[in-house]
Design a protein around this motif. Structure first.
Motif, PDB file in Angstrom:
ATOM      1  N   VAL A 160       0.817  -1.211   0.000  1.00  0.00           N
ATOM      2  CA  VAL A 160       0.000   0.000   0.000  1.00  0.00           C
ATOM      3  C   VAL A 160       0.854   1.265   0.000  1.00  0.00           C
ATOM      4  CG1 VAL A 160      -1.715   1.326   1.291  1.00  0.00           C
ATOM      5  CG2 VAL A 160      -1.933  -1.169   1.107  1.00  0.00           C
ATOM      6  N   TYR A 161       1.800   1.336   0.915  1.00  0.00           N
ATOM      7  CA  TYR A 161       2.565   2.566   1.072  1.00  0.00           C
ATOM      8  C   TYR A 161       3.790   2.615   0.169  1.00  0.00           C
ATOM      9  CZ  TYR A 161      -0.219   3.505   5.229  1.00  0.00           C
ATOM     10  OH  TYR A 161      -1.260   3.750   6.098  1.00  0.00           O
ATOM     11  N   GLY A 162       4.217   1.445  -0.308  1.00  0.00           N
ATOM     12  CA  GLY A 162       5.413   1.436  -1.135  1.00  0.00           C
ATOM     13  C   GLY A 162       5.122   1.383  -2.612  1.00  0.00           C
ATOM     14  N   SER A 163       3.867   1.666  -2.985  1.00  0.00           N
ATOM     15  CA  SER A 163       3.496   1.611  -4.399  1.00  0.00           C
ATOM     16  C   SER A 163       4.258   2.652  -5.201  1.00  0.00           C
ATOM     17  CB  SER A 163       1.985   1.846  -4.553  1.00  0.00           C
ATOM     18  OG  SER A 163       1.639   1.943  -5.904  1.00  0.00           O
ATOM     19  N   VAL A 164       4.756   2.234  -6.357  1.00  0.00           N
ATOM     20  CA  VAL A 164       5.489   3.155  -7.237  1.00  0.00           C
ATOM     21  C   VAL A 164       4.628   3.571  -8.415  1.00  0.00           C
ATOM     22  CG1 VAL A 164       7.739   2.234  -6.600  1.00  0.00           C
ATOM     23  CG2 VAL A 164       6.487   1.195  -8.516  1.00  0.00           C
ATOM     24  N   SER A 165       3.339   3.224  -8.362  1.00  0.00           N
ATOM     25  CA  SER A 165       2.459   3.605  -9.466  1.00  0.00           C
ATOM     26  C   SER A 165       2.169   5.092  -9.416  1.00  0.00           C
ATOM     27  CB  SER A 165       1.138   2.826  -9.374  1.00  0.00           C
ATOM     28  OG  SER A 165       0.420   3.240  -8.236  1.00  0.00           O
ATOM     29  N   LEU A 166       1.614   5.585 -10.528  1.00  0.00           N
ATOM     30  CA  LEU A 166       1.280   7.002 -10.595  1.00  0.00           C
ATOM     31  C   LEU A 166       0.140   7.350  -9.647  1.00  0.00           C
ATOM     32  CD1 LEU A 166       1.496   7.548 -14.470  1.00  0.00           C
ATOM     33  CD2 LEU A 166       3.211   8.115 -12.727  1.00  0.00           C
ATOM     34  N   ALA A 167      -0.628   6.327  -9.277  1.00  0.00           N
ATOM     35  CA  ALA A 167      -1.795   6.562  -8.427  1.00  0.00           C
ATOM     36  C   ALA A 167      -1.501   6.190  -6.981  1.00  0.00           C
ATOM     37  CB  ALA A 167      -2.989   5.775  -8.937  1.00  0.00           C
ATOM     38  N   THR A 168      -0.354   6.611  -6.477  1.00  0.00           N
ATOM     39  CA  THR A 168      -0.014   6.337  -5.083  1.00  0.00           C
ATOM     40  C   THR A 168      -1.061   6.958  -4.174  1.00  0.00           C
ATOM     41  OG1 THR A 168       2.340   6.335  -5.609  1.00  0.00           O
ATOM     42  CG2 THR A 168       1.728   6.624  -3.293  1.00  0.00           C
ATOM     43  N   PRO A 169      -1.675   6.186  -3.269  1.00  0.00           N
ATOM     44  CA  PRO A 169      -2.791   6.712  -2.466  1.00  0.00           C
ATOM     45  C   PRO A 169      -2.336   7.737  -1.445  1.00  0.00           C
ATOM     46  CG  PRO A 169      -2.184   4.512  -1.724  1.00  0.00           C
ATOM     47  CD  PRO A 169      -1.406   4.766  -2.981  1.00  0.00           C
ATOM     48  N   ALA A 170      -3.241   8.647  -1.143  1.00  0.00           N
ATOM     49  CA  ALA A 170      -2.999   9.617  -0.077  1.00  0.00           C
ATOM     50  C   ALA A 170      -2.969   8.875   1.256  1.00  0.00           C
ATOM     51  CB  ALA A 170      -4.100  10.668  -0.083  1.00  0.00           C
ATOM     52  N   PRO A 171      -2.394   9.490   2.284  1.00  0.00           N
ATOM     53  CA  PRO A 171      -2.274   8.794   3.574  1.00  0.00           C
ATOM     54  C   PRO A 171      -3.598   8.263   4.118  1.00  0.00           C
ATOM     55  CG  PRO A 171      -0.901  10.747   3.566  1.00  0.00           C
ATOM     56  CD  PRO A 171      -1.684  10.782   2.292  1.00  0.00           C
ATOM     57  N   THR A 172      -4.666   9.070   4.061  1.00  0.00           N
ATOM     58  CA  THR A 172      -5.948   8.604   4.587  1.00  0.00           C
ATOM     59  C   THR A 172      -6.503   7.461   3.741  1.00  0.00           C
ATOM     60  OG1 THR A 172      -7.056  10.359   3.324  1.00  0.00           O
ATOM     61  CG2 THR A 172      -6.537  10.807   5.638  1.00  0.00           C
ATOM     62  N   THR A 173      -6.321   7.547   2.430  1.00  0.00           N
ATOM     63  CA  THR A 173      -6.770   6.465   1.553  1.00  0.00           C
ATOM     64  C   THR A 173      -5.971   5.203   1.809  1.00  0.00           C
ATOM     65  OG1 THR A 173      -7.370   8.086  -0.135  1.00  0.00           O
ATOM     66  CG2 THR A 173      -7.149   5.797  -0.845  1.00  0.00           C
ATOM     67  N   ALA A 174      -4.671   5.354   2.007  1.00  0.00           N
ATOM     68  CA  ALA A 174      -3.824   4.194   2.276  1.00  0.00           C
ATOM     69  C   ALA A 174      -4.252   3.489   3.561  1.00  0.00           C
ATOM     70  CB  ALA A 174      -2.362   4.633   2.375  1.00  0.00           C
ATOM     71  N   ALA A 175      -4.603   4.274   4.579  1.00  0.00           N
ATOM     72  CA  ALA A 175      -5.054   3.676   5.835  1.00  0.00           C
ATOM     73  C   ALA A 175      -6.346   2.896   5.621  1.00  0.00           C
ATOM     74  CB  ALA A 175      -5.255   4.762   6.888  1.00  0.00           C
ATOM     75  N   THR A 176      -7.226   3.427   4.776  1.00  0.00           N
ATOM     76  CA  THR A 176      -8.474   2.731   4.466  1.00  0.00           C
ATOM     77  C   THR A 176      -8.190   1.428   3.731  1.00  0.00           C
ATOM     78  OG1 THR A 176      -9.683   4.823   4.339  1.00  0.00           O
ATOM     79  CG2 THR A 176     -10.682   2.911   3.264  1.00  0.00           C
ATOM     80  N   LEU A 177      -7.263   1.456   2.798  1.00  0.00           N
ATOM     81  CA  LEU A 177      -6.908   0.242   2.055  1.00  0.00           C
ATOM     82  C   LEU A 177      -6.399  -0.854   2.991  1.00  0.00           C
ATOM     83  CD1 LEU A 177      -5.058   1.879  -1.001  1.00  0.00           C
ATOM     84  CD2 LEU A 177      -7.318   0.798  -1.024  1.00  0.00           C
ATOM     85  N   VAL A 178      -5.561  -0.469   3.921  1.00  0.00           N
ATOM     86  CA  VAL A 178      -5.014  -1.445   4.869  1.00  0.00           C
ATOM     87  C   VAL A 178      -6.129  -2.021   5.750  1.00  0.00           C
ATOM     88  CG1 VAL A 178      -3.511  -1.741   6.870  1.00  0.00           C
ATOM     89  CG2 VAL A 178      -2.705  -0.464   4.878  1.00  0.00           C
ATOM     90  N   SER A 179      -7.016  -1.146   6.241  1.00  0.00           N
ATOM     91  CA  SER A 179      -8.066  -1.601   7.157  1.00  0.00           C
ATOM     92  C   SER A 179      -9.045  -2.540   6.486  1.00  0.00           C
ATOM     93  CB  SER A 179      -8.815  -0.396   7.746  1.00  0.00           C
ATOM     94  OG  SER A 179      -9.543   0.284   6.731  1.00  0.00           O
ATOM     95  N   PHE A 180      -9.262  -2.385   5.157  1.00  0.00           N
ATOM     96  CA  PHE A 180     -10.167  -3.287   4.448  1.00  0.00           C
ATOM     97  C   PHE A 180      -9.449  -4.533   3.927  1.00  0.00           C
ATOM     98  CE2 PHE A 180     -13.063   0.470   3.691  1.00  0.00           C
ATOM     99  CZ  PHE A 180     -14.095  -0.034   4.454  1.00  0.00           C
ATOM    100  N   ALA A 181      -8.177  -4.399   3.595  1.00  0.00           N
ATOM    101  CA  ALA A 181      -7.444  -5.545   3.052  1.00  0.00           C
ATOM    102  C   ALA A 181      -7.152  -6.591   4.121  1.00  0.00           C
ATOM    103  CB  ALA A 181      -6.141  -5.073   2.411  1.00  0.00           C
ATOM    104  N   ARG A 182      -6.890  -6.147   5.339  1.00  0.00           N
ATOM    105  CA  ARG A 182      -6.515  -7.094   6.392  1.00  0.00           C
ATOM    106  C   ARG A 182      -7.611  -8.129   6.660  1.00  0.00           C
ATOM    107  NH1 ARG A 182      -6.038  -3.740  10.215  1.00  0.00           N
ATOM    108  NH2 ARG A 182      -3.885  -3.129   9.850  1.00  0.00           N
ATOM    109  N   PRO A 183      -8.887  -7.716   6.885  1.00  0.00           N
ATOM    110  CA  PRO A 183      -9.911  -8.753   7.116  1.00  0.00           C
ATOM    111  C   PRO A 183     -10.171  -9.626   5.890  1.00  0.00           C
ATOM    112  CG  PRO A 183     -10.902  -6.567   7.015  1.00  0.00           C
ATOM    113  CD  PRO A 183      -9.424  -6.371   7.077  1.00  0.00           C
ATOM    114  N   TRP A 184      -9.961  -9.089   4.688  1.00  0.00           N
ATOM    115  CA  TRP A 184     -10.107  -9.908   3.473  1.00  0.00           C
ATOM    116  C   TRP A 184      -9.054 -11.010   3.450  1.00  0.00           C
ATOM    117  CZ3 TRP A 184      -7.074  -8.891  -1.382  1.00  0.00           C
ATOM    118  CH2 TRP A 184      -7.405  -9.794  -2.394  1.00  0.00           C
ATOM    119  N   LEU A 185      -7.822 -10.638   3.737  1.00  0.00           N
ATOM    120  CA  LEU A 185      -6.737 -11.617   3.748  1.00  0.00           C
ATOM    121  C   LEU A 185      -6.925 -12.645   4.864  1.00  0.00           C
ATOM    122  CD1 LEU A 185      -3.822  -9.110   3.089  1.00  0.00           C
ATOM    123  CD2 LEU A 185      -4.693 -10.822   1.476  1.00  0.00           C
ATOM    124  N   LYS A 186      -7.453 -12.199   5.998  1.00  0.00           N
ATOM    125  CA  LYS A 186      -7.724 -13.137   7.094  1.00  0.00           C
ATOM    126  C   LYS A 186      -8.828 -14.110   6.687  1.00  0.00           C
ATOM    127  CE  LYS A 186      -6.266 -10.223  10.968  1.00  0.00           C
ATOM    128  NZ  LYS A 186      -6.689  -9.530  12.209  1.00  0.00           N
TER     129      LYS A 186
END
Length: 408
Positions: free
Chosen positions: A72-98
């Motif tokens: 999430v935070y180490g993305s080198v794409s042009l669409a690197t997420p803003a900090p608040t968006t990155a936090a949202t991505l992590v919070s939703f990805a974790r329960p999916w992976l679990k």
């Protein structure tokens, strides 16, 4: 599932053709079954799609916390997420992976686990203690065993001096005198049982001396009935949370129920037509039938018929947020405490038991006997009700003059 969450063909194609489509779709269906709203599912779908698009094939099957942070935070794409968006991505990805079983589970190993498991089984199968008591004693015992492990002590060679050290170094800043007495009793029972299976010295249980306690030494911590009315008035809106919490607060204040009794209340225990409320009393281990007070019946009916989510659970009270499962007894404390603190109500205890005490104080002010109050509260003996007599009766008489606004 995707077609119900997006409105354009382009967005639908991206979700369907994106990596891990089957795993994402299966998880979203699971979230929908748990009561997730359409908006929350849409945000969840977008978030896990973004993460899936930035995962490498080597991530399929196992992603730990550091790797998810890197994705999430180490993305080198042009669409690197803003900090608040990155936090949202992590919070939703974790329960999916679990949910997929791809998130490494770090087990919180309990020291001397076999002894604790044997103790829990003994409390449940031989002593027949209530689940509430078992949970509390298991929690307290595990805290002690963790302390033993952290301080380099072994259960088999434990000495009375080690138990003294636990009370002095660990408990001194955490427990009241009464709590320390309860924990001493619990540890005495634990060591007596543990010694019977040869896991510790038989002398330990006898070495634990509880502190001196006096009958009726603790004052009740009832709120004034005016404060009870104020806290119930905070639930006057039409939101699902307020409608649910109003019914919970009324059950606590009018019937003096324990938090576990409210959390475990089931739909089939409410007889609207017959005007009865069937409560399973935890301490008496038997049902008790109450007349359904109109204000409580109205609050329960409004919650169940108007806003309660359509779930298969038999319990009455359901979480407002997904997963839509029955609330826990611990959540009852949060519900009451948050509302009392918001009103800046000052009391020794700001939880559901304060409302139970308020109920007892109101009954005492109305002239009921200790036996009648004890029966109403589900006490096993009159002695359990005696603490409510240590109050200013003249002040309590004023409570009876309040306009209850339909709460009596």
């Amino acid at each position: 599932m995707f077609e119900t969450l997006v409105s354009t063909d382009r967005a639908l194609a991206r979700h369907r053709d994106g990596p891990l489509a089957e795993q994402r779709n299966r998880y979203l269906l699971h979230c929908a079954d748990q009561g997730g709203t359409r908006e929350s599912l849409r945000l969840r779908a977008r978030s896990i799609l973004w993460v899936a698009e930035h995962m490498s094939p080597n991530d399929f099957g196992k992603v730990d916390a550091s790797r998810l942070h890197e994705i999430v935070y180490g993305s080198v794409s042009l669409a690197t997420p803003a900090p608040t968006t990155a936090a949202t991505l992590v919070s939703f990805a974790r329960p999916w992976l679990k949910y997929l079983g791809w998130w490494p589970q770090v087990e919180d190993s309990i020291p001397f686990a076999p002894a604790l498991e044997h103790f829990v089984a003994w409390m449940r199968d031989e002593r027949g203690l209530t689940q509430c008591t078992i949970d509390q004693w298991q929690y307290r015992t595990s805290k002690f065993l963790h302390w033993c492990s952290d301080t380099g002590r072994d259960l088999a060679t434990l000495r009375p001096q080690d138990i003294d050290a636990y009370f002095v170094t660990y408990g001194a800043q955490r427990w009241s005198r009464i709590s320390a007495g309860h924990i001493a009793t619990m540890l005495r029972v634990f060591f007596r049982h543990t010694a019977s299976i040869g896991a510790c010295s038989a002398a330990l249980a006898c070495s634990i001396q509880g502190n001196r306690r006096y009958a009726l030494e603790a004052l009740p911590y009832a709120l004034s009935w005016d404060d009870v009315r104020r806290v119930i008035a905070t639930t006057s809106s039409d939101t699902e949370r307020d409608i649910r919490d109003r019914a919970i607060l009324l059950l606590l204040a009018v019937y003096g129920l324990r938090r576990g009794e409210v959390a475990s209340l089931r739909l089939d225990q409410i007889d609207q037509l017959g005007g009865q409320l069937h409560i399973w009393r935890l301490k008496r281990r038997q049902p008790q039938i109450y007349p359904l007070v109109p204000s409580v019946g109205e609050a329960l009916s409004r919650y169940i018929n108007d806003v309660r989510p359509s779930v298969t659970h038999a319990e009455v009270f359901i979480r407002v947020q997904a997963p839509r499962i029955p609330i826990l007894a611990t959540a009852i404390y949060t519900i009451v405490s948050r509302r009392l603190r918001a009103l800046d109500i000052q009391a020794a205890h700001l939880g559901p038991h304060a409302l139970r005490h308020s109920c007892a104080a109101k009954l005492l002010a109305d002239g009921l006997t200790l036996k009648e109050i004890g029966d109403h509260l589900g006490h096993r003996s009159t002695s359990a009700t005696m603490t409510y007599t240590k109050v200013d009766l003249a002040s309590l008489r004023q409570v009876g003059d309040f306009d209850l606004g339909g709460l009596q």
